[in-house]
Write a protein that holds these residues in place. Sequence first.
Motif, mmCIF file in Angstrom:
data_model
loop_
_atom_site.group_PDB
_atom_site.id
_atom_site.type_symbol
_atom_site.label_atom_id
_atom_site.label_comp_id
_atom_site.label_asym_id
_atom_site.label_seq_id
_atom_site.Cartn_x
_atom_site.Cartn_y
_atom_site.Cartn_z
ATOM 1 N N SER A 82 -0.453 1.937 0.918
ATOM 2 C CA SER A 82 0.780 2.250 0.197
ATOM 3 C C SER A 82 0.505 3.434 -0.717
ATOM 4 O O SER A 82 -0.480 3.439 -1.460
ATOM 5 C CB SER A 82 1.259 1.042 -0.623
ATOM 6 O OG SER A 82 2.338 1.397 -1.471
ATOM 7 N N PRO A 107 2.329 6.666 -3.383
ATOM 8 C CA PRO A 107 3.523 7.076 -4.133
ATOM 9 C C PRO A 107 4.273 8.190 -3.412
ATOM 10 O O PRO A 107 3.693 8.937 -2.615
ATOM 11 C CB PRO A 107 2.965 7.536 -5.477
ATOM 12 C CG PRO A 107 1.544 7.894 -5.196
ATOM 13 C CD PRO A 107 1.086 6.988 -4.093
ATOM 14 N N ASP A 138 5.920 3.981 -1.598
ATOM 15 C CA ASP A 138 6.534 3.123 -2.610
ATOM 16 C C ASP A 138 5.982 3.491 -3.975
ATOM 17 O O ASP A 138 4.769 3.568 -4.149
ATOM 18 C CB ASP A 138 6.239 1.647 -2.318
ATOM 19 C CG ASP A 138 7.353 0.738 -2.787
ATOM 20 O OD1 ASP A 138 7.912 1.023 -3.859
ATOM 21 O OD2 ASP A 138 7.654 -0.230 -2.085
ATOM 22 N N ASP A 139 6.867 3.712 -4.950
ATOM 23 C CA ASP A 139 6.410 4.015 -6.304
ATOM 24 C C ASP A 139 6.211 2.770 -7.162
ATOM 25 O O ASP A 139 5.670 2.853 -8.262
ATOM 26 C CB ASP A 139 7.414 4.941 -7.004
ATOM 27 C CG ASP A 139 7.285 6.386 -6.540
ATOM 28 O OD1 ASP A 139 6.183 6.766 -6.101
ATOM 29 O OD2 ASP A 139 8.284 7.122 -6.604
ATOM 30 N N ARG A 140 6.641 1.615 -6.678
ATOM 31 C CA ARG A 140 6.466 0.392 -7.452
ATOM 32 C C ARG A 140 5.034 -0.144 -7.300
ATOM 33 O O ARG A 140 4.296 0.273 -6.412
ATOM 34 C CB ARG A 140 7.464 -0.682 -7.003
ATOM 35 C CG ARG A 140 7.213 -1.177 -5.598
ATOM 36 C CD ARG A 140 8.277 -2.154 -5.125
ATOM 37 N NE ARG A 140 8.044 -2.512 -3.730
ATOM 38 C CZ ARG A 140 7.265 -3.505 -3.327
ATOM 39 N NH1 ARG A 140 6.646 -4.264 -4.231
ATOM 40 N NH2 ARG A 140 7.098 -3.757 -2.052
ATOM 41 N N ALA A 141 4.670 -1.069 -8.161
ATOM 42 C CA ALA A 141 3.350 -1.692 -8.089
ATOM 43 C C ALA A 141 3.398 -2.818 -7.054
ATOM 44 O O ALA A 141 3.797 -3.935 -7.355
ATOM 45 C CB ALA A 141 2.943 -2.237 -9.451
ATOM 46 N N VAL A 142 3.004 -2.521 -5.828
ATOM 47 C CA VAL A 142 3.070 -3.513 -4.764
ATOM 48 C C VAL A 142 2.015 -4.596 -4.987
ATOM 49 O O VAL A 142 0.997 -4.371 -5.639
ATOM 50 C CB VAL A 142 2.859 -2.871 -3.377
ATOM 51 C CG1 VAL A 142 3.932 -1.823 -3.095
ATOM 52 C CG2 VAL A 142 1.470 -2.271 -3.250
ATOM 53 N N ASP A 143 2.278 -5.786 -4.449
ATOM 54 C CA ASP A 143 1.310 -6.880 -4.466
ATOM 55 C C ASP A 143 0.469 -6.763 -3.196
ATOM 56 O O ASP A 143 0.941 -7.069 -2.099
ATOM 57 C CB ASP A 143 2.031 -8.222 -4.519
ATOM 58 C CG ASP A 143 1.079 -9.390 -4.731
ATOM 59 O OD1 ASP A 143 0.018 -9.401 -4.089
ATOM 60 O OD2 ASP A 143 1.411 -10.294 -5.518
ATOM 61 N N GLU A 148 1.642 -8.599 0.259
ATOM 62 C CA GLU A 148 2.276 -7.679 1.198
ATOM 63 C C GLU A 148 1.312 -7.128 2.243
ATOM 64 O O GLU A 148 1.696 -6.311 3.076
ATOM 65 C CB GLU A 148 2.949 -6.545 0.428
ATOM 66 C CG GLU A 148 4.029 -7.056 -0.525
ATOM 67 C CD GLU A 148 4.665 -5.965 -1.352
ATOM 68 O OE1 GLU A 148 5.140 -4.983 -0.761
ATOM 69 O OE2 GLU A 148 4.679 -6.094 -2.586
ATOM 70 N N ARG A 150 -2.153 4.894 -6.426
ATOM 71 C CA ARG A 150 -1.230 4.779 -7.539
ATOM 72 C C ARG A 150 -1.533 5.813 -8.626
ATOM 73 O O ARG A 150 -2.674 6.248 -8.784
ATOM 74 C CB ARG A 150 -1.277 3.365 -8.142
ATOM 75 C CG ARG A 150 -0.560 2.329 -7.290
ATOM 76 C CD ARG A 150 0.941 2.599 -7.238
ATOM 77 N NE ARG A 150 1.631 1.770 -6.262
ATOM 78 C CZ ARG A 150 1.940 2.152 -5.036
ATOM 79 N NH1 ARG A 150 1.579 3.341 -4.603
ATOM 80 N NH2 ARG A 150 2.616 1.357 -4.239
#
Length: 296
Positions: A96, A98, A127-132, A136, A143
């Motif tokens: 993942s 950013p 994805d810019d969110r903090a993925v788990d 996931e 990041r």
Amino acid sequence: MDLLALADFTLVARHGGFGRASRAAGRPKATLSRRVAELEAALDLRLFERGARDLKLTEEGRALFARTAALLTELEETAGAIASGGGTPRGRLRISAPLLFAQTAMGKLAAGFARDYPEVRLEVTTDDRAVDMIEEGFDLVIRINPRPDESLVGRAFLHDRLVIVAAPDLPMASENGEVPVVVRGGADPHDHWAVRTQHGSSSFAVEPILSLASMVMVRDAVRLGIGAGRLPLSLVSRDLAAGRLRHWGDVEGPEIGLWTLYPSRRLLSARVSAFLTYLKKVFPTGSPEELAAFTE
């Protein structure tokens, strides 16, 4: 404890349902459901909450998945390395990244990595969110200035900084009046921007006239002279060198660090290790200029 049942439980948890797990693994849905039910009975715990349309891990299920996913991955990778007679990276690597880094660099990075490691199947999502990572199913995430997380380890492989730039004909900030600016996302209409130059630090009032969804969009608008912008040096260094943009100064604040993060475990995946090695080869110093040169 039945190791096969644990593996099936992990498969279902990773894919978020019996149907998706069945399709991904080519296994009968009924078999997976039975294996998980047997594991729940053996542990005397409910691992999933079964709704009419969805399946969610219970608190106990999440705790078990967090431990078993990493352990089973270690076992699979160790067995694979022994079977192959070495540590040749192979299999799927999910990353993942950013949005900005993905747009400007990830395609070229992925192609180069695929040439060097043809037996690894690289999958990149943006994805810019903090993925788990565990929930996931990611092997590695990239990041920007991540918060400390005791469950993850990693390092910064690139460094950048924000600069304030504008088209050459846009009047520079002064003590009087507001400067038109282009921002990413929302902004306070009465905001002030702090800037650091060789002459010291100062600030000026700004009037956000455009709010755009990405840094690339902000740069393109700033190039056309509609307003000033705060942008990563790596994204505008070529424009500065060519005279298309003028450097007003650096943004006051911390440096931008681009980090690679992965689950903390004893045996680092050969695929993850290969990708980290490749990043080091591509960005040996990790400077903004190095990133800018790579994305030309």
